[in-house]
Design a protein around this motif. Structure first.
Motif, PDB file in Angstrom:
ATOM      1  N   LEU A 109       0.993  -1.192   0.112  1.00  0.00           N
ATOM      2  CA  LEU A 109       0.202   0.021   0.014  1.00  0.00           C
ATOM      3  C   LEU A 109       0.735   1.586  -0.461  1.00  0.00           C
ATOM      4  O   LEU A 109       0.538   2.156  -0.781  1.00  0.00           O
ATOM      5  CB  LEU A 109      -0.875  -0.116   1.806  1.00  0.00           C
ATOM      6  N   LEU A 121      -7.472   3.757  -3.552  1.00  0.00           N
ATOM      7  CA  LEU A 121      -7.547   2.300  -2.718  1.00  0.00           C
ATOM      8  C   LEU A 121      -8.228   1.861  -2.078  1.00  0.00           C
ATOM      9  O   LEU A 121      -8.200   2.274  -0.969  1.00  0.00           O
ATOM     10  CB  LEU A 121      -5.844   2.198  -2.430  1.00  0.00           C
ATOM     11  N   LEU A 123     -10.167  -1.047   0.317  1.00  0.00           N
ATOM     12  CA  LEU A 123      -9.784  -2.258   0.777  1.00  0.00           C
ATOM     13  C   LEU A 123     -11.003  -3.349   0.858  1.00  0.00           C
ATOM     14  O   LEU A 123     -11.237  -2.666   2.441  1.00  0.00           O
ATOM     15  CB  LEU A 123      -8.292  -2.315   1.331  1.00  0.00           C
TER      16      LEU A 123
END
Length: 320
Positions: A109, A121, A123
């Motif tokens: 990340l 992102l 997740l």
């Protein structure tokens, strides 16, 4: 030709639903319907057969799908010309298994954020089976898990493996002890991952191969919870060893030597190659690189063969 209309058409064809395509593209279902209607008017043909239960591509729709996918791919390649990491933007929805959460996820990340600050992102952590479902249904863009995802246009890249083993409380299983038979271990309560997971499957396959009756197995979805149960003396565990390396190094847990070996846990990076954006492709590439970097640097006690990574990371294949 408006590529947004083609994108809507491709997602409806892939997901089999106007509603699902609208959610994927973050637009209204009416907008999806209008784009499909415009395409049908442009080509003077129906692209979908619709009934109360499902929608299906017509003959002309199936012919157009291949062209649409190629045009979208060319559009992505053209848009990438002259772009730098800071100019690349987009949302990438990533699903990961517990093993990755406890090993190389944080470094991965951080690297994405450093190289592509414009990529956002999102997740989620689930079992491999659930991640497969979410990727096929268009709920995820990228799945980092253990098995190739079967589906049209899905690309799977093998990214090494992590040794699987037996772990017990150090007070009960001292370091340097002689190897123990599978039958002896099966007499103890065993904690492992959910049914259908690679650790659970590896345990059951080994018992079947050795003719050992199915042991008492407790299935727990969290590696942290498994480690705590073993530390408390509840039982022994079958799990990928790398996530427990801190507890093993500190001496609270020990690897239990067994006379028969468990199959290593594979790592696979999966995404829809024909529908992906540039951001997804770049994040997938970084995931493969980070998985290889991590596995290559694992300590010898975790039983990892570095030659396996060199072979595995170069293996990319399409699902049938």
């Amino acid at each position: 030709m408006n590529t947004r209309f083609l994108e809507a058409f491709v997602w409806v064809a892939r997901l089999g639903s106007f509603r699902a395509a609208a959610e994927k593209l973050n637009i209204t279902q009416a907008a999806i319907s209008n784009r499909i209607a415009s395409l049908e008017q442009d080509f003077d043909t129906r692209l979908f057969e619709r009934d109360a239960r499902e929608i299906r591509l017509t003959f002309d729709g199936r012919r157009l799908l291949g062209y649409a996918e190629r045009m979208l791919e060319l559009s992505r390649e053209m848009s990438a010309i002259g772009r730098t990491g800071s100019s690349i933007a987009g949302i990438v929805r990533i699903g990961v298994i517990e093993t990755i959460v406890h090993t190389w996820l944080i470094d991965f990340l951080r690297r994405v954020q450093e190289m592509y600050p414009g990529i956002e992102l999102q997740l989620t952590s689930e079992s491999t089976r659930r991640l497969h479902e979410q990727l096929r249904q268009g709920e995820l863009d990228l799945a980092l898990q253990t098995d190739p995802v079967i589906g049209d246009g899905i690309r799977n890249t093998a990214s090494g493996s992590i040794a699987m083993g037996w772990v017990g409380r150090a007070a009960d299983w001292p370091a340097g002890m002689a190897p123990v038979s599978l039958a002896q271990l099966a007499e103890r309560p065993i904690v492992t991952m959910n049914r259908g997971s690679q650790p659970h499957s590896a345990l059951m396959e080994l018992c079947e191969a050795e003719g050992v009756p199915a042991p008492r197995i407790h299935c727990v979805s969290s590696i942290s919870a498994i480690v705590r149960l073993v530390q408390s003396g509840f039982g022994i565990a079958v799990l990928p060893l790398a996530p427990a390396r801190d507890q093993i190094s500190s001496g609270t847990l020990n690897i239990i030597p067994c006379t028969t070996n468990l199959t290593p846990q594979r790592l696979v990076v999966s995404y829809c190659a024909d529908l992906t954006t540039e951001a997804i492709q770049l994040v997938a590439k970084l995931a493969c690189e980070e998985a290889a970097r991590f596995t290559l640097n694992l300590e010898p006690q975790y039983g990892f063969d570095p030659h396996q990574v060199n072979d595995a990371t170069s293996k990319t294949y399409q699902s049938p």
